[in-house]
Design an enzyme around this catalytic site. Structure first.
Site, PDB file in Angstrom:
ATOM      1  N   ASP A  85      -1.190   6.456   3.846  1.00 27.55           N
ATOM      2  CA  ASP A  85      -0.395   5.979   4.978  1.00 27.55           C
ATOM      3  C   ASP A  85       0.940   5.397   4.524  1.00 27.55           C
ATOM      4  O   ASP A  85       1.965   5.578   5.191  1.00 27.55           O
ATOM      5  CB  ASP A  85      -1.168   4.892   5.746  1.00 27.55           C
TER       6      ASP A  85
ATOM      7  N   ARG B 166      -4.862  12.566   1.460  1.00 28.00           N
ATOM      8  CA  ARG B 166      -6.081  11.770   1.369  1.00 28.00           C
ATOM      9  C   ARG B 166      -6.677  11.990  -0.029  1.00 28.00           C
ATOM     10  O   ARG B 166      -6.806  13.140  -0.470  1.00 28.00           O
ATOM     11  CB  ARG B 166      -7.032  12.289   2.436  1.00 28.00           C
TER      12      ARG B 166
ATOM     13  N   GLY C   3       0.817  -1.221   0.000  1.00 30.57           N
ATOM     14  CA  GLY C   3       0.000   0.000   0.000  1.00 30.57           C
ATOM     15  C   GLY C   3       0.843   1.260   0.000  1.00 30.57           C
ATOM     16  O   GLY C   3       0.415   2.317   0.471  1.00 30.57           O
TER      17      GLY C   3
ATOM     18  N   ASP D 177       0.780  -7.335  -7.164  1.00 37.85           N
ATOM     19  CA  ASP D 177      -0.561  -7.179  -6.605  1.00 37.85           C
ATOM     20  C   ASP D 177      -0.644  -8.107  -5.400  1.00 37.85           C
ATOM     21  O   ASP D 177      -0.255  -9.282  -5.484  1.00 37.85           O
ATOM     22  CB  ASP D 177      -1.594  -7.571  -7.678  1.00 37.85           C
ATOM     23  N   LEU D 178      -1.161  -7.611  -4.307  1.00 38.54           N
ATOM     24  CA  LEU D 178      -1.215  -8.410  -3.079  1.00 38.54           C
ATOM     25  C   LEU D 178      -2.003  -9.699  -3.261  1.00 38.54           C
ATOM     26  O   LEU D 178      -1.736 -10.695  -2.583  1.00 38.54           O
ATOM     27  CB  LEU D 178      -1.844  -7.566  -1.944  1.00 38.54           C
TER      28      LEU D 178
ATOM     29  N   TYR E 158     -16.574  -3.745   3.757  1.00 35.84           N
ATOM     30  CA  TYR E 158     -15.225  -3.324   4.166  1.00 35.84           C
ATOM     31  C   TYR E 158     -14.933  -3.832   5.583  1.00 35.84           C
ATOM     32  O   TYR E 158     -13.891  -4.441   5.838  1.00 35.84           O
ATOM     33  CB  TYR E 158     -15.145  -1.794   4.107  1.00 35.84           C
TER      34      TYR E 158
ATOM     35  N   LYS F 194     -12.029  -6.556   6.839  1.00 37.41           N
ATOM     36  CA  LYS F 194     -11.021  -6.169   7.834  1.00 37.41           C
ATOM     37  C   LYS F 194     -11.127  -7.047   9.090  1.00 37.41           C
ATOM     38  O   LYS F 194     -10.128  -7.333   9.751  1.00 37.41           O
ATOM     39  CB  LYS F 194     -11.187  -4.697   8.202  1.00 37.41           C
TER      40      LYS F 194
ATOM     41  N   GLU G 238     -14.113   0.114  11.559  1.00 37.01           N
ATOM     42  CA  GLU G 238     -15.320  -0.426  10.918  1.00 37.01           C
ATOM     43  C   GLU G 238     -15.559  -1.886  11.299  1.00 37.01           C
ATOM     44  O   GLU G 238     -16.647  -2.409  11.047  1.00 37.01           O
ATOM     45  CB  GLU G 238     -15.227  -0.286   9.395  1.00 37.01           C
TER      46      GLU G 238
ATOM     47  N   SER H  34      -9.318  -1.597  11.084  1.00 37.80           N
ATOM     48  CA  SER H  34     -10.180  -0.410  11.039  1.00 37.80           C
ATOM     49  C   SER H  34     -11.265  -0.461  12.110  1.00 37.80           C
ATOM     50  O   SER H  34     -11.752  -1.546  12.474  1.00 37.80           O
ATOM     51  CB  SER H  34     -10.841  -0.356   9.659  1.00 37.80           C
TER      52      SER H  34
HETATM   53  P1  NAP Z   1      -5.224   4.258   0.532  1.00 36.06           P
HETATM   54  O1  NAP Z   1      -4.731   5.657   0.408  1.00 36.06           O
HETATM   55  O2  NAP Z   1      -6.462   3.873  -0.190  1.00 36.06           O
HETATM   56  O3  NAP Z   1      -4.051   3.273   0.135  1.00 36.06           O
HETATM   57  C1  NAP Z   1      -4.260   1.896  -0.069  1.00 36.06           C
HETATM   58  C2  NAP Z   1      -3.210   1.420  -1.045  1.00 36.06           C
HETATM   59  O4  NAP Z   1      -3.393   0.011  -1.241  1.00 36.06           O
HETATM   60  C3  NAP Z   1      -3.300   2.073  -2.420  1.00 36.06           C
HETATM   61  O5  NAP Z   1      -2.024   2.509  -2.804  1.00 36.06           O
HETATM   62  C4  NAP Z   1      -3.784   0.937  -3.307  1.00 36.06           C
HETATM   63  O6  NAP Z   1      -3.299   1.010  -4.623  1.00 36.06           O
HETATM   64  C5  NAP Z   1      -3.178  -0.273  -2.616  1.00 36.06           C
HETATM   65  N1  NAP Z   1      -3.802  -1.496  -3.040  1.00 36.06           N
HETATM   66  C6  NAP Z   1      -5.138  -1.738  -3.172  1.00 36.06           C
HETATM   67  N2  NAP Z   1      -5.335  -2.981  -3.637  1.00 36.06           N
HETATM   68  C7  NAP Z   1      -4.115  -3.533  -3.803  1.00 36.06           C
HETATM   69  C8  NAP Z   1      -3.655  -4.801  -4.238  1.00 36.06           C
HETATM   70  N3  NAP Z   1      -4.516  -5.750  -4.626  1.00 36.06           N
HETATM   71  N4  NAP Z   1      -2.333  -5.038  -4.289  1.00 36.06           N
HETATM   72  C9  NAP Z   1      -1.449  -4.087  -3.908  1.00 36.06           C
HETATM   73  N5  NAP Z   1      -1.814  -2.863  -3.479  1.00 36.06           N
HETATM   74  C10 NAP Z   1      -3.133  -2.596  -3.428  1.00 36.06           C
HETATM   75  O7  NAP Z   1      -5.464   3.908   2.078  1.00 36.06           O
HETATM   76  P2  NAP Z   1      -4.802   4.605   3.372  1.00 36.06           P
HETATM   77  O8  NAP Z   1      -5.700   5.702   3.802  1.00 36.06           O
HETATM   78  O9  NAP Z   1      -3.383   4.856   3.133  1.00 36.06           O
HETATM   79  O10 NAP Z   1      -5.000   3.442   4.444  1.00 36.06           O
HETATM   80  C11 NAP Z   1      -4.010   2.436   4.624  1.00 36.06           C
HETATM   81  C12 NAP Z   1      -4.644   1.207   5.233  1.00 36.06           C
HETATM   82  O11 NAP Z   1      -5.248   1.559   6.486  1.00 36.06           O
HETATM   83  C13 NAP Z   1      -5.768   0.603   4.375  1.00 36.06           C
HETATM   84  O12 NAP Z   1      -5.705  -0.797   4.475  1.00 36.06           O
HETATM   85  C14 NAP Z   1      -7.030   1.123   5.039  1.00 36.06           C
HETATM   86  O13 NAP Z   1      -8.122   0.238   4.847  1.00 36.06           O
HETATM   87  C15 NAP Z   1      -6.608   1.187   6.493  1.00 36.06           C
HETATM   88  N6  NAP Z   1      -7.345   2.195   7.245  1.00 36.06           N
HETATM   89  C16 NAP Z   1      -7.272   3.490   6.876  1.00 36.06           C
HETATM   90  C17 NAP Z   1      -7.997   4.438   7.581  1.00 36.06           C
HETATM   91  C18 NAP Z   1      -7.927   5.898   7.207  1.00 36.06           C
HETATM   92  O14 NAP Z   1      -8.663   6.695   7.817  1.00 36.06           O
HETATM   93  N7  NAP Z   1      -7.064   6.314   6.281  1.00 36.06           N
HETATM   94  C19 NAP Z   1      -8.775   4.047   8.666  1.00 36.06           C
HETATM   95  C20 NAP Z   1      -8.817   2.715   9.015  1.00 36.06           C
HETATM   96  C21 NAP Z   1      -8.097   1.795   8.307  1.00 36.06           C
HETATM   97  P3  NAP Z   1      -4.320   1.470  -5.812  1.00 36.06           P
HETATM   98  O15 NAP Z   1      -4.687   2.878  -5.475  1.00 36.06           O
HETATM   99  O16 NAP Z   1      -3.478   1.297  -7.006  1.00 36.06           O
HETATM  100  O17 NAP Z   1      -5.488   0.531  -5.736  1.00 36.06           O
END
Ligand code: NAP
Length: 325
Positions: A13, A179, A8, A50-51, A145, A149, A123, A121
């Site tokens: 993050d 964001r 990610g 890809d994960l 979601y 999780k 959630e 999360s």
């Molecule tokens: P984000 O900006 O959406 O980043 C997620 C990253 O994961 C993106 O770069 C995405 O790439 C990548 N990804 C998605 N599917 C993938 C796959 N199959 N293989 C490899 N990479 C993949 O999310 P974030 O805000 O940084 O959050 C980081 C983590 O914390 C996430 O798991 C999120 O669910 C969790 N989280 C975040 C929050 C929050 O408030 N930000 C709260 C609770 C939990 P693409 O864009 O190319 O798909």
């Protein structure tokens, strides 16, 4: 030197985490999703993949044998999880568990401890009956979601029993200028900045009364590193403990941009109301404060202000680089 592996990396993050780890002298490797266009900090070694390609990711992990694994990849929006529930389950659930298994295999093969941090999360709690929530709150998600999780969250405990230093960080919403604009906070700050520059007139939103516990993203990434490096592996709620409504966020954003009468710019669009919306999610991060020495460093007004200021700069830069007629 600590060798860290991040999934990610192209997300909010992942970018802050890479910067923190690099500045602390770690060797940072990352799985780079082919769709990712986001700039990555210099010094990160990218591995395209890809994960959900479990065999390839396992091979990579066994090859790199990292000391720390941070699983941040995911379908990260509740809204998207409703339109792609199966993909959400594959990435956030199954692939996360496969990565846990890979980390465990690295530990078995190398004989060295591997530290694994899962970005979980709030959630997973769905519509909790008590507030604030902590690590003992019932896991009972109410959207795809949260379900995905929850699966990974529960698997972390399973691997902890297998002697992997596995941690599930139960993250409440955290925001920053990085964001994406699909998320309500950044949509608000980007649109407010556009309105302030005369480039937009209205901000379309769903439920203004929805309340969230919003924190500053770099603080939350710091908690992940602290959890990875703590003596004992535990799950941690990472949250500010204070909820604000979308309405308060909007008011603060318009005020920061120097705009009065925010209500004349805001329209309610039922399309943005979630099919099922969680009630108030507020986290009790006492355990993280006690065992990790962690605390949020940025309050609500300052968080909104930083996002608005950055968006005002971005819109200003775009306006000044546009050819004049
Ligand atoms: P984000 O900006 O959406 O980043 C997620 C990253 O994961 C993106 O770069 C995405 O790439 C990548 N990804 C998605 N599917 C993938 C796959 N199959 N293989 C490899 N990479 C993949 O999310 P974030 O805000 O940084 O959050 C980081 C983590 O914390 C996430 O798991 C999120 O669910 C969790 N989280 C975040 C929050 C929050 O408030 N930000 C709260 C609770 C939990 P693409 O864009 O190319 O798909």
């Amino acid at each position: 030197m600590t060798r860290a592996f991040i999934t990610g990396i192209g997300g909010q993050d992942g970018s802050y985490l890479a910067e923190q780890l690099l500045s602390a002298g770690a060797e940072v490797h990352a799985l780079a999703h082919p769709d990712d266009r986001a700039p990555v900090a210099r010094g990160v070694e990218l591995h395209p993949g890809d994960l959900t390609d479990i065999a390839q990711t396992r091979h990579l992990l066994l090859d790199l044998a990292p000391d720390e694994v941070y699983n941040l990849a995911g379908v990260s929006s509740v809204a998207r999880s409703w339109s792609e529930p199966d993909l959400t389950g594959q990435v956030n659930g199954l692939a996360a568990v496969a990565l846990l298994e890979s980390a465990w295999q690295v530990q078995e093969a190398s004989g060295r401890a591997v530290r694994f941090v899962q970005a979980s999360s709030a959630e997973i709690f769905g519509e909790p009956t008590s507030s604030p929530q902590d690590e003992a709150t019932l896991v009972k998600p109410i959207n795809p979601y949260g379900v995905s999780k929850a699966y990974a969250h529960l698997a972390v405990e399973v691997y902890r029993r297998r002697k992997l230093h596995a941690v599930s960080a139960i993250l409440y919403n955290h925001e920053s200028p990085r964001r994406p604009t699909q998320f309500v906070t950044r949509k608000i700050t980007a649109t407010v900045a556009a309105i302030a520059h005369g480039e937009a007139d209205t901000l379309a939103l769903g439920n203004l009364d929805a309340r969230r516990d919003w924190g500053w993203a770099p603080d939350y990434v710091d908690a992940l590193v602290r959890a990875a490096r703590a003596d004992d592996a535990r799950d941690y709620v990472i949250a500010t403990g204070v909820a604000h409504s979308v309405r308060e966020f909007v008011e603060a954003a318009f005020a920061r941009a120097g705009l009065e009468d925010w209500e004349s710019h805001v329209v309610i669009d039922p399309a943005f109301v979630r099919p099922v919306d969680a009630t108030e999610l507020v986290g009790d991060s006492s355990r993280a404060r006690k065992f990790l020495g962690w605390a949020p460093s940025v309050g609500f007004e300052e968080l909104v202000g930083r996002m608005v200021d950055r968006d005002l700069e971005l819109v200003g830069d775009q306006s000044s680089s546009r050819p004049s007629r």
